[in-house]
Motif scaffolding. Structure first.
Motif, PDB file in Angstrom:
ATOM      1  N   ALA A  13       0.824  -1.208   0.000  1.00 30.93           N
ATOM      2  CA  ALA A  13       0.000   0.000   0.000  1.00 30.93           C
ATOM      3  C   ALA A  13       0.861   1.261   0.000  1.00 30.93           C
ATOM      4  CB  ALA A  13      -0.930  -0.005   1.213  1.00 30.93           C
ATOM      5  N   GLN A  14       1.914   1.279   0.810  1.00 30.99           N
ATOM      6  CA  GLN A  14       2.772   2.457   0.872  1.00 30.99           C
ATOM      7  C   GLN A  14       3.502   2.692  -0.440  1.00 30.99           C
ATOM      8  OE1 GLN A  14       2.902   4.554   3.756  1.00 30.99           O
ATOM      9  NE2 GLN A  14       3.668   5.826   2.074  1.00 30.99           N
ATOM     10  N   ASP A  15       3.952   1.612  -1.062  1.00 29.85           N
ATOM     11  CA  ASP A  15       4.629   1.735  -2.351  1.00 29.85           C
ATOM     12  C   ASP A  15       3.683   2.277  -3.415  1.00 29.85           C
ATOM     13  OD1 ASP A  15       6.945   1.238  -4.096  1.00 29.85           O
ATOM     14  OD2 ASP A  15       5.667  -0.304  -4.990  1.00 29.85           O
ATOM     15  N   ALA A  16       2.426   1.800  -3.399  1.00 30.58           N
ATOM     16  CA  ALA A  16       1.436   2.285  -4.369  1.00 30.58           C
ATOM     17  C   ALA A  16       1.102   3.752  -4.117  1.00 30.58           C
ATOM     18  CB  ALA A  16       0.175   1.431  -4.299  1.00 30.58           C
ATOM     19  N   MET A  17       0.995   4.146  -2.842  1.00 30.17           N
ATOM     20  CA  MET A  17       0.695   5.541  -2.522  1.00 30.17           C
ATOM     21  C   MET A  17       1.790   6.470  -3.023  1.00 30.17           C
ATOM     22  SD  MET A  17      -0.851   5.065   1.327  1.00 30.17           S
ATOM     23  CE  MET A  17      -0.600   6.788   1.745  1.00 30.17           C
ATOM     24  N   ASN A  18       3.039   6.070  -2.863  1.00 28.18           N
ATOM     25  CA  ASN A  18       4.157   6.879  -3.376  1.00 28.18           C
ATOM     26  C   ASN A  18       4.077   7.006  -4.893  1.00 28.18           C
ATOM     27  OD1 ASN A  18       5.117   7.130  -0.767  1.00 28.18           O
ATOM     28  ND2 ASN A  18       6.524   5.400  -0.946  1.00 28.18           N
ATOM     29  N   HIS A  19       3.738   5.904  -5.550  1.00 30.11           N
ATOM     30  CA  HIS A  19       3.645   5.891  -7.006  1.00 30.11           C
ATOM     31  C   HIS A  19       2.497   6.766  -7.504  1.00 30.11           C
ATOM     32  CE1 HIS A  19       4.159   4.091 -11.030  1.00 30.11           C
ATOM     33  NE2 HIS A  19       2.842   4.072 -11.089  1.00 30.11           N
ATOM     34  N   LEU A  20       1.394   6.805  -6.730  1.00 33.20           N
ATOM     35  CA  LEU A  20       0.179   7.494  -7.159  1.00 33.20           C
ATOM     36  C   LEU A  20       0.081   8.928  -6.651  1.00 33.20           C
ATOM     37  CD1 LEU A  20      -2.253   4.506  -6.571  1.00 33.20           C
ATOM     38  CD2 LEU A  20      -1.691   5.497  -8.791  1.00 33.20           C
ATOM     39  N   GLY A  21       1.113   9.402  -5.932  1.00 27.33           N
ATOM     40  CA  GLY A  21       1.103  10.773  -5.456  1.00 27.33           C
ATOM     41  C   GLY A  21       0.151  11.014  -4.303  1.00 27.33           C
ATOM     42  N   LEU A  22      -0.026  10.018  -3.428  1.00 22.53           N
ATOM     43  CA  LEU A  22      -0.931  10.133  -2.293  1.00 22.53           C
ATOM     44  C   LEU A  22      -0.127  10.289  -1.009  1.00 22.53           C
ATOM     45  CD1 LEU A  22      -3.376   7.215  -3.217  1.00 22.53           C
ATOM     46  CD2 LEU A  22      -3.798   9.662  -3.523  1.00 22.53           C
ATOM     47  N   SER A  23      -0.576  11.192  -0.144  1.00 20.17           N
ATOM     48  CA  SER A  23       0.077  11.324   1.156  1.00 20.17           C
ATOM     49  C   SER A  23      -0.660  10.545   2.235  1.00 20.17           C
ATOM     50  CB  SER A  23       0.160  12.800   1.562  1.00 20.17           C
ATOM     51  OG  SER A  23      -1.132  13.346   1.747  1.00 20.17           O
ATOM     52  N   ARG A  50      -2.477   1.671 -10.245  1.00 18.02           N
ATOM     53  CA  ARG A  50      -1.100   2.058 -10.577  1.00 18.02           C
ATOM     54  C   ARG A  50      -0.857   2.053 -12.078  1.00 18.02           C
ATOM     55  NH1 ARG A  50       3.556  -0.073  -6.590  1.00 18.02           N
ATOM     56  NH2 ARG A  50       4.699   0.743  -8.356  1.00 18.02           N
ATOM     57  N   ASN A  51      -1.598   1.205 -12.773  1.00 17.32           N
ATOM     58  CA  ASN A  51      -1.387   1.056 -14.215  1.00 17.32           C
ATOM     59  C   ASN A  51      -2.270   2.032 -14.992  1.00 17.32           C
ATOM     60  OD1 ASN A  51      -0.266  -0.106 -16.531  1.00 17.32           O
ATOM     61  ND2 ASN A  51      -1.891  -1.630 -16.689  1.00 17.32           N
ATOM     62  N   PHE A  52      -2.299   3.309 -14.539  1.00 18.05           N
ATOM     63  CA  PHE A  52      -3.223   4.276 -15.130  1.00 18.05           C
ATOM     64  C   PHE A  52      -2.985   4.558 -16.612  1.00 18.05           C
ATOM     65  CE2 PHE A  52       0.058   6.474 -12.656  1.00 18.05           C
ATOM     66  CZ  PHE A  52       0.631   7.303 -13.605  1.00 18.05           C
ATOM     67  N   PRO A  53      -1.751   4.477 -17.147  1.00 19.60           N
ATOM     68  CA  PRO A  53      -1.638   4.720 -18.598  1.00 19.60           C
ATOM     69  C   PRO A  53      -2.467   3.753 -19.431  1.00 19.60           C
ATOM     70  CG  PRO A  53       0.516   4.841 -17.556  1.00 19.60           C
ATOM     71  CD  PRO A  53      -0.426   4.293 -16.524  1.00 19.60           C
ATOM     72  N   THR A  54      -2.663   2.525 -18.900  1.00 16.32           N
ATOM     73  CA  THR A  54      -3.471   1.540 -19.617  1.00 16.32           C
ATOM     74  C   THR A  54      -4.913   1.533 -19.143  1.00 16.32           C
ATOM     75  OG1 THR A  54      -1.541   0.123 -19.953  1.00 16.32           O
ATOM     76  CG2 THR A  54      -3.711  -0.920 -20.150  1.00 16.32           C
ATOM     77  N   SER A  55      -5.111   1.522 -17.817  1.00 16.18           N
ATOM     78  CA  SER A  55      -6.473   1.427 -17.291  1.00 16.18           C
ATOM     79  C   SER A  55      -7.289   2.682 -17.566  1.00 16.18           C
ATOM     80  CB  SER A  55      -6.446   1.130 -15.789  1.00 16.18           C
ATOM     81  OG  SER A  55      -5.602   2.030 -15.106  1.00 16.18           O
ATOM     82  N   LEU A  56      -6.629   3.812 -17.849  1.00 19.26           N
ATOM     83  CA  LEU A  56      -7.344   5.021 -18.239  1.00 19.26           C
ATOM     84  C   LEU A  56      -7.482   5.149 -19.749  1.00 19.26           C
ATOM     85  CD1 LEU A  56      -6.130   7.757 -15.740  1.00 19.26           C
ATOM     86  CD2 LEU A  56      -8.494   7.245 -16.327  1.00 19.26           C
ATOM     87  N   GLY A  57      -7.211   4.075 -20.453  1.00 17.31           N
ATOM     88  CA  GLY A  57      -7.387   4.101 -21.896  1.00 17.31           C
ATOM     89  C   GLY A  57      -8.843   4.243 -22.273  1.00 17.31           C
ATOM     90  N   CYS A  58      -9.096   4.668 -23.498  1.00 14.91           N
ATOM     91  CA  CYS A  58     -10.462   4.928 -23.948  1.00 14.91           C
ATOM     92  C   CYS A  58     -10.655   4.286 -25.315  1.00 14.91           C
ATOM     93  CB  CYS A  58     -10.707   6.435 -24.019  1.00 14.91           C
ATOM     94  SG  CYS A  58     -12.369   6.890 -24.519  1.00 14.91           S
ATOM     95  N   ASN A  59     -11.695   3.474 -25.443  1.00 13.58           N
ATOM     96  CA  ASN A  59     -11.954   2.780 -26.708  1.00 13.58           C
ATOM     97  C   ASN A  59     -12.559   3.690 -27.765  1.00 13.58           C
ATOM     98  OD1 ASN A  59     -11.070   0.234 -25.805  1.00 13.58           O
ATOM     99  ND2 ASN A  59     -13.010  -0.085 -24.743  1.00 13.58           N
TER     100      ASN A  59
END
Length: 269
Positions: free
Chosen positions: A17-27, A220-229
């Motif tokens: 969780a802490q590693d993901a928060m750092n990656h996602l810009g969450l405090s 964390r995989n927002f470049p892909t999961s935020l893709g749009c068809n």
């Protein structure tokens, strides 16, 4: 309390969780087990949800009608109808330093960026200095004007909130229509909660216990999961569509206004 205190899974869960928060810009992020809400209504109007309506180039007053009186003991009183909820919610707070860096990008070009240096560098004060009165449907937004600190931060938080909802939908069994959101711009925070009057079955805590790794991997995989068809229209024009981060308008805090995929991906307008 989501895992036994002595469980070896506990340390792994905290680390992931802490590693993901750092990656996602969450405090800060966490589960709120009882998110208490009280919604109420004391009347209605016919033509506008504000005190005035414009007709024939003139501002006319709007009448607020209280609900018809009901008998309470010996008295007759206007009722206030109330819905109370206490459901699970997820809380997220963004890293202030990263948001400051993001706002200073030349591509964003905030009209009042100098406010970040005033008030002793207090971010909340800068936000309050930047804010304008916003109506319920945000009709005042104009693409022709330069954005402000408050507008851009609100759009960032709102887009982030919808993205988290998409992830919750993937792994919790809740659909988008059964979730709600609250945004706290001056705190750089937002809450995503289960919106329902029925018994809370612990969908969000079950999501974390059973699928936290898959959920964190998804967000964390927002470049892909935020893709749009539907192509790059949202990116090139600046916005969102039902295929990426829009949700049903009746559940969205602002009827799907102030959303843009590019605030999260960092490309486009």
């Amino acid at each position: 309390w989501l895992v036994p205190p002595a469980s070896p899974q506990r340390e792994a869960m905290i680390g992931a969780a802490q590693d993901a928060m750092n990656h996602l810009g969450l405090s800060r992020a966490g589960l709120i087990t009882k998110f208490d809400l009280c919604k109420f209504s004391y009347g209605y109007s016919r033509v506008e949800n504000g005190p005035k309506v414009k007709k024939h180039d003139r501002w006319m007053p709007v009448r607020l009608n209280l609900f018809p009186k009901v008998q309470v003991g010996r008295d007759w009183q206007h009722p206030v109808y109330v819905l109370e909820q206490s459901n699970e919610a997820l809380y997220f707070r963004l890293d202030e330093q990263l948001v400051r860096q993001w706002l200073r990008q030349s591509e964003i070009d905030c009209a009042d960026i100098d406010l970040l240096q005033q008030f002793g560098g207090n971010f909340s004060a800068a936000m309050l200095g930047s804010v304008d009165v916003m109506t319920g449907y945000l009709e005042e937004h104009e693409r022709q004007t330069r954005p402000t600190i408050y507008n851009m931060t609100y759009a960032l938080l709102h887009s982030y909130s919808h993205y988290i909802m998409q992830g919750v939908q993937q792994f919790s069994g809740l659909d988008l229509g059964s979730m709600g959101e609250y945004i706290f711009p001056c705190d750089l925070a937002f809450v995503v909660y289960r919106n329902g009057m029925t018994l809370d079955l612990g969908d969000l805590s079950a999501l974390w216990r059973n699928h936290y790794q898959a959920f964190l991997s998804y967000v964390r995989n927002f470049p892909t999961s935020l893709g749009c068809n539907l192509g790059n229209l949202c990116m090139t024009k600046g916005g969102a569509c039902p295929d990426c981060i829009m949700i049903p308008e009746v559940t969205c805090l602002t009827a799907n206004k102030y959303l843009s995929r590019s605030t999260l991906i960092g490309r486009g307008r």
